[in-house]
Design a protein around this motif. Structure first.
Motif, PDB file in Angstrom:
ATOM      1  N   LYS A  10       0.716  -1.171   0.072  1.00 28.78           N
ATOM      2  CA  LYS A  10      -0.223   0.092   0.115  1.00 28.78           C
ATOM      3  C   LYS A  10       0.826   1.268  -0.075  1.00 28.78           C
ATOM      4  O   LYS A  10       1.891   1.310   1.028  1.00 28.78           O
ATOM      5  N   ILE A  11       0.856   1.957  -1.187  1.00 30.62           N
ATOM      6  CA  ILE A  11       1.323   3.336  -1.165  1.00 30.62           C
ATOM      7  C   ILE A  11       0.295   4.502  -0.286  1.00 30.62           C
ATOM      8  O   ILE A  11      -0.701   4.745  -1.013  1.00 30.62           O
ATOM      9  N   CYS A  12       0.678   4.791   0.819  1.00 34.50           N
ATOM     10  CA  CYS A  12      -0.324   6.062   1.596  1.00 34.50           C
ATOM     11  C   CYS A  12       0.292   7.259   1.008  1.00 34.50           C
ATOM     12  O   CYS A  12       1.454   7.672   0.739  1.00 34.50           O
ATOM     13  N   GLY A  13      -0.784   8.346   1.582  1.00 33.86           N
ATOM     14  CA  GLY A  13      -0.505   9.586   1.222  1.00 33.86           C
ATOM     15  C   GLY A  13      -0.265  10.175  -0.081  1.00 33.86           C
ATOM     16  O   GLY A  13       0.278  11.038  -0.525  1.00 33.86           O
ATOM     17  N   ALA A  17      -3.152  12.723  -9.115  1.00 30.92           N
ATOM     18  CA  ALA A  17      -3.562  11.617 -10.091  1.00 30.92           C
ATOM     19  C   ALA A  17      -2.416  10.941 -10.520  1.00 30.92           C
ATOM     20  O   ALA A  17      -2.359   9.732 -11.023  1.00 30.92           O
ATOM     21  N   ALA A  18      -1.431  11.981 -10.931  1.00 30.34           N
ATOM     22  CA  ALA A  18      -0.064  11.483 -11.687  1.00 30.34           C
ATOM     23  C   ALA A  18       0.577  10.123 -10.866  1.00 30.34           C
ATOM     24  O   ALA A  18       1.183   9.122 -11.293  1.00 30.34           O
ATOM     25  N   THR A  19       0.968  10.480  -9.653  1.00 31.29           N
ATOM     26  CA  THR A  19       1.462   9.825  -8.678  1.00 31.29           C
ATOM     27  C   THR A  19       0.705   8.319  -8.337  1.00 31.29           C
ATOM     28  O   THR A  19       1.199   7.410  -8.397  1.00 31.29           O
ATOM     29  N   ALA A  20      -0.864   8.456  -8.234  1.00 29.54           N
ATOM     30  CA  ALA A  20      -1.446   7.534  -8.077  1.00 29.54           C
ATOM     31  C   ALA A  20      -1.337   6.529  -9.516  1.00 29.54           C
ATOM     32  O   ALA A  20      -1.376   5.237  -8.983  1.00 29.54           O
ATOM     33  N   LEU A  21      -1.594   6.929 -10.497  1.00 25.77           N
ATOM     34  CA  LEU A  21      -1.479   6.224 -11.919  1.00 25.77           C
ATOM     35  C   LEU A  21      -0.051   5.472 -11.746  1.00 25.77           C
ATOM     36  O   LEU A  21       0.028   4.308 -12.274  1.00 25.77           O
ATOM     37  N   ALA A  22       0.836   6.102 -11.605  1.00 27.42           N
ATOM     38  CA  ALA A  22       2.299   5.696 -11.567  1.00 27.42           C
ATOM     39  C   ALA A  22       2.797   4.478 -10.700  1.00 27.42           C
ATOM     40  O   ALA A  22       3.157   3.375 -10.825  1.00 27.42           O
ATOM     41  N   ALA A  23       1.979   4.696  -9.479  1.00 33.53           N
ATOM     42  CA  ALA A  23       2.036   3.778  -8.257  1.00 33.53           C
ATOM     43  C   ALA A  23       1.285   2.419  -8.746  1.00 33.53           C
ATOM     44  O   ALA A  23       1.881   1.450  -8.440  1.00 33.53           O
ATOM     45  N   ALA A  24      -0.045   2.601  -9.310  1.00 32.07           N
ATOM     46  CA  ALA A  24      -0.727   1.438  -9.865  1.00 32.07           C
ATOM     47  C   ALA A  24      -0.034   0.736 -10.772  1.00 32.07           C
ATOM     48  O   ALA A  24       0.217  -0.301 -10.910  1.00 32.07           O
ATOM     49  N   GLU A  25       0.556   1.441 -11.796  1.00 30.66           N
ATOM     50  CA  GLU A  25       1.312   0.990 -12.873  1.00 30.66           C
ATOM     51  C   GLU A  25       2.822   0.111 -12.434  1.00 30.66           C
ATOM     52  O   GLU A  25       2.934  -0.807 -12.747  1.00 30.66           O
ATOM     53  N   ALA A  26       3.271   0.695 -11.233  1.00 34.80           N
ATOM     54  CA  ALA A  26       4.517   0.023 -10.669  1.00 34.80           C
ATOM     55  C   ALA A  26       4.111  -1.356  -9.894  1.00 34.80           C
ATOM     56  O   ALA A  26       5.034  -2.229  -9.238  1.00 34.80           O
ATOM     57  N   GLY A  27       2.661  -1.585  -9.580  1.00 34.58           N
ATOM     58  CA  GLY A  27       2.425  -2.769  -8.704  1.00 34.58           C
ATOM     59  C   GLY A  27       1.778  -2.492  -7.646  1.00 34.58           C
ATOM     60  O   GLY A  27       1.644  -3.551  -6.729  1.00 34.58           O
ATOM     61  N   ALA A  28       1.494  -1.339  -7.187  1.00 31.80           N
ATOM     62  CA  ALA A  28       0.878  -1.159  -6.054  1.00 31.80           C
ATOM     63  C   ALA A  28      -0.618  -1.763  -5.761  1.00 31.80           C
ATOM     64  O   ALA A  28      -1.263  -1.664  -6.546  1.00 31.80           O
ATOM     65  N   LYS A 195      11.326   5.754  -6.152  1.00 34.40           N
ATOM     66  CA  LYS A 195      11.275   5.052  -4.996  1.00 34.40           C
ATOM     67  C   LYS A 195      10.370   4.041  -4.732  1.00 34.40           C
ATOM     68  O   LYS A 195      10.302   3.093  -4.305  1.00 34.40           O
ATOM     69  N   ILE A 196       9.246   4.447  -5.328  1.00 32.82           N
ATOM     70  CA  ILE A 196       8.182   3.733  -5.219  1.00 32.82           C
ATOM     71  C   ILE A 196       8.161   2.317  -6.078  1.00 32.82           C
ATOM     72  O   ILE A 196       8.088   1.423  -5.488  1.00 32.82           O
ATOM     73  N   LYS A 197       8.853   2.510  -7.278  1.00 29.80           N
ATOM     74  CA  LYS A 197       9.196   1.261  -7.952  1.00 29.80           C
ATOM     75  C   LYS A 197      10.033   0.259  -7.152  1.00 29.80           C
ATOM     76  O   LYS A 197       9.809  -0.868  -7.169  1.00 29.80           O
ATOM     77  N   GLU A 198      10.983   1.010  -6.739  1.00 29.53           N
ATOM     78  CA  GLU A 198      12.224   0.139  -6.123  1.00 29.53           C
ATOM     79  C   GLU A 198      11.726  -0.551  -4.764  1.00 29.53           C
ATOM     80  O   GLU A 198      11.776  -1.618  -4.496  1.00 29.53           O
ATOM     81  N   PHE A 199      10.616   0.337  -4.029  1.00 28.67           N
ATOM     82  CA  PHE A 199      10.172  -0.530  -2.680  1.00 28.67           C
ATOM     83  C   PHE A 199       9.349  -1.523  -3.052  1.00 28.67           C
ATOM     84  O   PHE A 199       9.184  -2.779  -2.478  1.00 28.67           O
ATOM     85  N   ILE A 200       8.542  -1.452  -4.040  1.00 36.33           N
ATOM     86  CA  ILE A 200       7.474  -2.467  -4.300  1.00 36.33           C
ATOM     87  C   ILE A 200       8.261  -3.561  -5.117  1.00 36.33           C
ATOM     88  O   ILE A 200       7.916  -4.796  -4.696  1.00 36.33           O
TER      89      ILE A 200
END
Length: 208
Positions: A10-13, A17-28, A195-200
């Motif tokens: 889960k990516i919180c905070g 929309a751009a961050t939300a879509l990128a996080a979803a694309e990264a596998g969140a 960082k989101i991509k690496e974390f996931i």
């Protein structure tokens, strides 16, 4: 952690929309929207707009702190949330009158006694680091081994000071159903897509 399945993330905070879509694309697996006092706070209108753009099968979690149940329900319906997270001092019997899953955040460490999980009405527990007068976002970890002795009547979500440098160890030690991160994937107070991509990748790379 469920046998044969990698940990969920889960990516919180989320605030745009751009961050939300990128996080979803990264596998969140889930995105968190904070409706409590915080520098990451969003209005129901902002959250609704972001959520309307998300692909299916990504959970939308609203984070609340000491909010009246009726207000939680109104915001959840308006925004299209798929789960709510209670991160304040809500009593164990606190009840929201709708069918969405409820995540109860409990804070551990720094001498905080272990809670009796059977007292709480919820669908999952999130464990964060205890600091007086702070409802999360401490940027600090707690002793993950504390979770080893707790019964697991519901799924466990691990939070508190997680980042790319420690998430794999956290998953191996605590064996959570999911991990939750916010500040650990930020640079200069803003979400960092790399960082989101690496974390996931690191979290999900741990063998189940």
């Amino acid at each position: 952690m469920t046998a044969g399945r990698s940990v969920r993330v889960k990516i919180c905070g989320i605030t745009d929309a751009a961050t939300a879509l990128a996080a979803a694309e990264a596998g969140a697996d889930a995105l968190g929207f904070v409706f409590a006092p915080s520098r990451r706070r969003v209005t129901p209108e902002q959250a609704r707009d972001i959520i309307s753009r998300l692909p299916p099968f990504v959970a939308r979690v609203g984070v609340f702190v000491n909010t009246p149940p009726g207000e939680v329900g109104e915001i959840a319906r308006y925004c299209g949330l798929t789960a709510v997270q209670l991160s304040g001092d809500e009593p164990p019997g606190y009840h929201v009158d709708f069918s969405l899953p409820v995540i109860r955040a409990l804070r551990l460490g720094n001498g905080r006694p272990l809670p009796n999980l059977e007292d709480y009405r919820c669908d999952a527990f999130l464990f964060d680091t205890y600091r007086e007068d702070c409802y999360g976002g401490t940027g600090s970890t707690f002793d993950w081994s504390l979770l080893k002795g707790l019964p697991r009547p519901k799924p466990f979500i691990l939070a508190g000071g997680l980042n790319a440098a420690n998430v794999a160890d956290a998953v191996r030690v605590a064996r959570p159903y999911a991990v939750d991160v916010s500040g650990g994937v930020e640079t200069g107070g803003r979400k960092d897509i790399q960082k989101i991509k690496e974390f996931i990748s690191l979290a999900k790379g741990v063998e189940p």
